[in-house]
Design an enzyme around this catalytic site. Structure first.
Site, short mmCIF file in Angstrom:
data_model
loop_
_atom_site.label_atom_id
_atom_site.label_comp_id
_atom_site.label_asym_id
_atom_site.label_seq_id
_atom_site.Cartn_x
_atom_site.Cartn_y
_atom_site.Cartn_z
N GLU A 160 0.09 -0.76 5.83
CA GLU A 160 1.19 -0.17 6.58
C GLU A 160 1.00 1.33 6.75
O GLU A 160 1.27 1.89 7.81
CB GLU A 160 2.53 -0.45 5.87
CG GLU A 160 3.75 -0.32 6.79
CD GLU A 160 4.32 1.10 6.86
OE1 GLU A 160 5.09 1.37 7.78
OE2 GLU A 160 3.99 1.94 5.98
N ARG B 136 5.97 10.68 17.80
CA ARG B 136 6.93 9.59 17.61
C ARG B 136 7.54 9.25 18.97
O ARG B 136 7.88 10.16 19.73
CB ARG B 136 8.04 10.01 16.64
CG ARG B 136 7.53 10.37 15.26
CD ARG B 136 7.23 9.15 14.42
NE ARG B 136 6.43 9.51 13.25
CZ ARG B 136 6.16 8.69 12.24
NH1 ARG B 136 6.61 7.44 12.25
NH2 ARG B 136 5.43 9.10 11.24
N ASP C 84 0.84 -1.20 0.00
CA ASP C 84 0.00 0.00 0.00
C ASP C 84 0.87 1.24 0.00
O ASP C 84 2.05 1.20 0.36
CB ASP C 84 -0.97 0.01 1.19
CG ASP C 84 -0.26 0.06 2.54
OD1 ASP C 84 0.78 -0.63 2.70
OD2 ASP C 84 -0.74 0.78 3.43
N THR D 53 -16.90 34.32 6.64
CA THR D 53 -16.78 34.80 8.00
C THR D 53 -17.55 33.89 8.94
O THR D 53 -18.60 34.26 9.45
CB THR D 53 -17.30 36.23 8.10
OG1 THR D 53 -18.59 36.27 7.48
CG2 THR D 53 -16.37 37.18 7.38
N SER E 108 8.51 4.79 11.74
CA SER E 108 7.95 3.74 12.57
C SER E 108 7.61 2.56 11.67
O SER E 108 6.97 2.74 10.64
CB SER E 108 6.67 4.23 13.25
OG SER E 108 6.93 5.42 13.94
#
Lengths: 458, 458
Positions: free
Chosen positions: A156, A332, A92, A319, A403
Site C-alpha cells: 500500500e 493529490r 506494510d 563546490t 489516497s
C-alpha cells in the site's frame, strides 16, 4: 451490548494488544528492498493467525511484478443466505527516517499516555489487527454472522500495484457484496466517523540532467547548467506561492463538494488555529484562498515535493555543479479528475517549461483514483448503528485527503462499495516519527467492527 | 637547460611518481569528520618527506578551531641576500561521491592514457608533490637558490578557516617576498599559463522549516507549508533562467575586465562548442547574454545550488511533507565585490522573499576574497622566463573562475603577491569522478618550478 463476541474481546484484550506488538516489531517497510524478507514475515504471521482463529483457505497470493510483496487471503463462507464482506487492510509500513526524531525505537512498540508508539501502529497494522481480532471474537463465540473474505496487501505504501492488478483480474475469490476498509481515522477523539471520500494521486519523479559529469562550480559556474536551479524554476512554475497549481487545465475536471456536504463540514468540531498549532505547527497555514482547510485538504488537488536527491548533501561544503538532480513530486487528485489525464497535463507542461541547457525526464511512479461513496447504502447505515452503540454518538461523514486507491479498484472492478471504518486520530503521526495508535480506539474499534459485522448481517 | 637540479629530477622521475601515488592513497577528505585521521596522516607524510630532503624547522601547525586539520611548515633559509618565497599548496581533497561513476577506485591511483587517476591527483596533491620534488632536486644538487618557506594546509576544500586565521595573525615564520601557489591549471595542453585573477566566494546554507514534524502529504497537502516548494520559490527568485542574479545591488561593485585583458582573452585558443562538448557535455551552455564563456566564468559572479538535503531521497515513493529542507547555495564573486557585502545583500533578500508559512535561516559556511595580480612584477616575469625555457612558448595570462582565498589573505595580511603556477588541464575532472593529473605536466611542472626558483633568485 449483549454480543458474546464483544464479551470475548473484552476478556482477551490484553492478549490482543500483546499480539499487536509482536506484529509491530516486524519492520515491513515495503519501499526498501532490504526489508522484503520482513514484509514476507509479516504476511506469514498474519496467515498463521488466520489459520489459528479458524479462517479457511488461508494462503499468500504472490503479486505479479518483480520485487513485490505477497497478499494474504483468507475466507469463511458458511453463513448461507447472508451477504459477503471483503475485508481489506495492509501490513506494510512507511520508512522511519528521520530516525533521530523518534522518542522510542520505531520497531519496539512502546506504551505512553494511553497510546502504543511504533511505525505502523495506526497505518495500518493496528487497524488490521482490529479486523483479525473482531473475526477471532466472532469465530470463538459461535461463528461469523456473515460470509467473510479477507485480502490484505503489503504494497500500500508503494502504490499497491500488485493488488490493483489482482483486483482488476476479477478473481472469483473476491466475489462479495461490499468491502470493509480499515485504514482511515476518526475526525476527533470519541467521534465515530465514516470516511466517504478520498483523494486520488499521481506520484512522479522529475529527473534533470545538465552536464555529462559533476563539475567544479568555480570553474564552470556561469556557463554550465545547474540541475537544481532548473528544478527550482520548474517547481516554482508548477505551484505558485498561494498554493494554486499552474498546470494548464489541471482544475478543469474538479468536482466541487455539494452544498449539503460543505454545510456538514462547517458543523464539524474543527478549529483551524488549534489544527495549526497542534497538528501542523507551522507559523501559518498555507493554501488556496477562498477555501477552508477541510476543503483544501479533502476536496482540492495539491502538488507536493517530497525530496530532491542529488548533488552534495553531507555536512560542510562541496563546490559541485551536479550532473543531475531529481525531485520527487506528487499530486493529490479529487473526484472527477483522472490520474492519466493529470499526468499527461503535468508532463506536457514540465517539458514545455524546462529551462535551456537541461534534459528533463518525467516518470510516473504510481497512481490511484479519487472516490466518493454514497452515504445512504445499507452497509454504511449498519456501521452507523454499530458505532452509535459502542461510542454513544452519531457518526460524522468526512473525507480524507489521503489516497486509498484500492477503494476505487473495488468499485470499478468488483462493483463493491466500501465502508471505510477507521479508528486513527488526527495526531497519530502517520508517515512521520512517533507514529502511534490510541489504545482506547484499538479496544473500541474491535468492538465496533464486531458489532458492524453483526449489523451488516441483520 | 643546464640546471643540475633539472637533471636530478629527470633521473629520479619514476621514483617521484611512485611517491606521489603513495600520497594519493591517503583518503584525506577534509569535509568528512571520519577522515580526520587520514588528513593528519597526509600531513605527517609530507612533514617526513620535508625532513628527508633536507628542509628545516619542519613541523605540523595545528589550526585553532575544533575539528581542524594541521598545516605543515618547513623552511630553508640559507641563501643570504636572496629573496624568500612562501610556497603554498594543500593536501586535503574533495569527497568522492558519486562513487559509482569512478572507472578506478578514487584512492587507488591508476595510470591510463598518460594520466594518473585519483581523487586529489591534480587538486592538489599532484601539484604539491611537484613543489616538494622541485625542492628536493635543488637541495640534492647544491642547495636552494633562494630562501624558502613552505606552508601547506589541509582545509582548502572546506574553506581554509584555519590557515586564514593563522595568516591573519602575521606570524614571523611567514615573512617572505612573494608567494608561489600551485593549485591552478594551464589554459590548454602545452600552453604555459599564469593565473592572475580568481573569483571569491560565499558558501551558504538555506534552511527552511515548515511544520513541526514530517507530515503525510495526503492528510495535510494543501494546508501545510512545503519546505522544498518554498526553497524552489526562493531559488527561482535568486537567479533567473538567463543566469542573471536577482539579488538587489549584487552587481553594483563588479569591476569589469580591462579592454586589454578582454582582447587577450579573445585571442586565446578557446572554442565554445568544443568546450561545451568535451568539458561540460550539456545540450547547450547557459549564462548571461552579452558575455563570452570566459567572461561569464572568470569575470562575472554566479550563484549555484550544490545539493538540497531533506525529505525522502530513497528509491521508490514516500508521501511526506518534510518538516524542513536545506539548499546548499554558493556565490562566486569577482574583483571589487566583498564577501561580507554580498552575504548581507543575499541574506536580506532571501528573508524578504521567503514564502508565508516557513521560517528561513541563512547561514554563511565560508567565504573568500576575489583577487587580481598585476602582471608586471619581477616574480611573474621570472616565471614567464622559466616556462618559456621548459615549454618553448610564451606564457598566457588567464583568470580562474575558482576561488583560492589564501591568495587574497597573503596579499592583505603579509603583503605578498602570488605567482599562481599550475599545471592542471581543463579536463582534469577536479571535484568530480575520475579526477586525473597529466603525467607530462607532472614531469614538466617539476622542471618549471625548479627553473622558476632559480630565475626568481637571479
Amino acid at each position: 451490548m449483549s454480543s458474546a463476541a464483544v464479551a470475548f474481546a473484552r476478556e482477551n484484550h490484553a492478549r490482543f494488544l500483546d499480539e499487536l506488538k509482536s506484529l509491530l516489531r516486524i519492520p515491513s517497510i515495503s519501499t526498501l528492498p532490504e526489508h522484503a524478507g520482513d514484509c514476507r514475515k509479516a504476511a506469514e504471521t498474519l496467515a498463521a493467525e488466520f489459520r489459528r482463529i479458524g479462517m479457511e483457505n488461508v494462503r499468500l497470493v504472490e503479486t505479479a511484478h518483480e520485487g513485490g510483496h505477497p497478499m494474504v487471503y483468507a475466507d469463511w463462507l458458511h453463513a448461507a443466505g447472508k451477504p459477503t464482506v471483503l475485508v481489506y487492510g495492509h501490513y506494510d509500513v512507511q520508512p522511519v527516517d528521520p530516525i533521530d526524531e523518534w522518542l522510542s525505537p520505531p520497531f519496539e512498540p512502546t506504551e505512553r499516555d494511553g497510546n502504543v508508539y511504533a511505525r505502523g501502529a495506526v497505518d495500518d497494522k493496528g487497524q488490521v489487527w482490529m479486523q483479525v481480532k473482531a473475526l477471532e471474537s466472532l469465530l470463538a463465540t459461535g461463528g461469523l454472522p456473515l460470509n467473510v473474505r479477507v485480502l490484505l496487501e503489503g504494497e500500500e505504501e508503494v502504490g499497491g500495484e500488485g493488488i490493483a492488478e489482482y483486483v482488476a483480474s476479477k478473481p472469483a475469490d473476491l466475489k462479495a457484496d461490499f468491502a470493509l476498509v480499515s485504514d482511515t481515522e476518526m475526525f476527533a477523539p470519541d467521534l465515530p466517523t465514516l470516511c466517504v471520500g478520498l483523494r486520488g494521486m499521481i506520484y512522479t519523479e522529475l529527473e534533470v540532467k545538465g552536464a555529462k559529469t559533476d563539475l567544479h562550480s568555480g570553474m564552470y559556474g556561469g556557463a554550465a547548467p545547474n540541475p537544481f536551479m532548473a528544478l527550482a524554476h520548474i517547481l516554482a512554475k508548477l505551484k505558485d506561492e498561494n498554493g494554486r497549481i499552474l498546470i494548464p487545465g489541471f482544475y478543469d475536471d474538479v468536482l466541487p463538494p455539494s452544498k449539503e456536504e460543505l454545510a456538514a463540514w462547517r458543523s464539524l468540531p474543527f478549529d483551524e488555529e488549534h489544527y495549526r498549532q497542534t497538528e501542523v505547527g507551522s507559523k501559518t497555514l498555507v493554501g488556496e484562498e477562498g477555501y477552508s482547510v477541510l476543503e483544501r485538504t479533502w476536496a482540492r488537488p495539491t502538488l507536493e515535493v517530497h525530496g530532491m536527491p542529488g548533488g552534495f548533501t553531507g555536512a560542510g561544503a562541496k563546490t559541485v555543479i551536479p550532473a543531475k538532480a531529481l525531485a520527487k513530486v506528487s499530486m493529490r487528485l479529487v473526484p472527477n479528475m483522472t490520474p492519466a489525464k493529470a499526468f499527461e497535463q503535468y508532463k506536457a507542461y514540465v517539458e514545455k517549461i524546462a529551462p535551456a541547457g537541461v534534459d528533463v525526464t518525467v516518470r510516473l511512479i504510481h497512481q490511484g483514483d479519487a472516490c466518493l461513496i454514497p452515504v445512504n447504502n445499507k452497509y454504511i447505515q449498519a456501521s452507523v448503528r454499530a458505532m452509535h452503540e459502542v461510542w454513544g454518538k452519531d457518526t460524522v461523514f468526512i473525507r480524507s485527503g489521503g489516497s486509498i486507491p484500492i477503494v476505487g479498484d473495488f468499485d470499478r472492478h468488483l462493483g463493491l462499495s466500501s465502508v471505510m471504518m477507521g479508528f486513527g486520530l488526527p495526531d497519530d503521526n502517520l508517515h512521520a516519527p512517533n507514529e502511534k495508535f490510541n489504545l482506547k480506539n484499538f479496544r473500541l474499534g474491535i468492538e465496533s467492527l464486531i458489532r458492524f459485522l453483526e449489523e451488516a448481517a441483520a
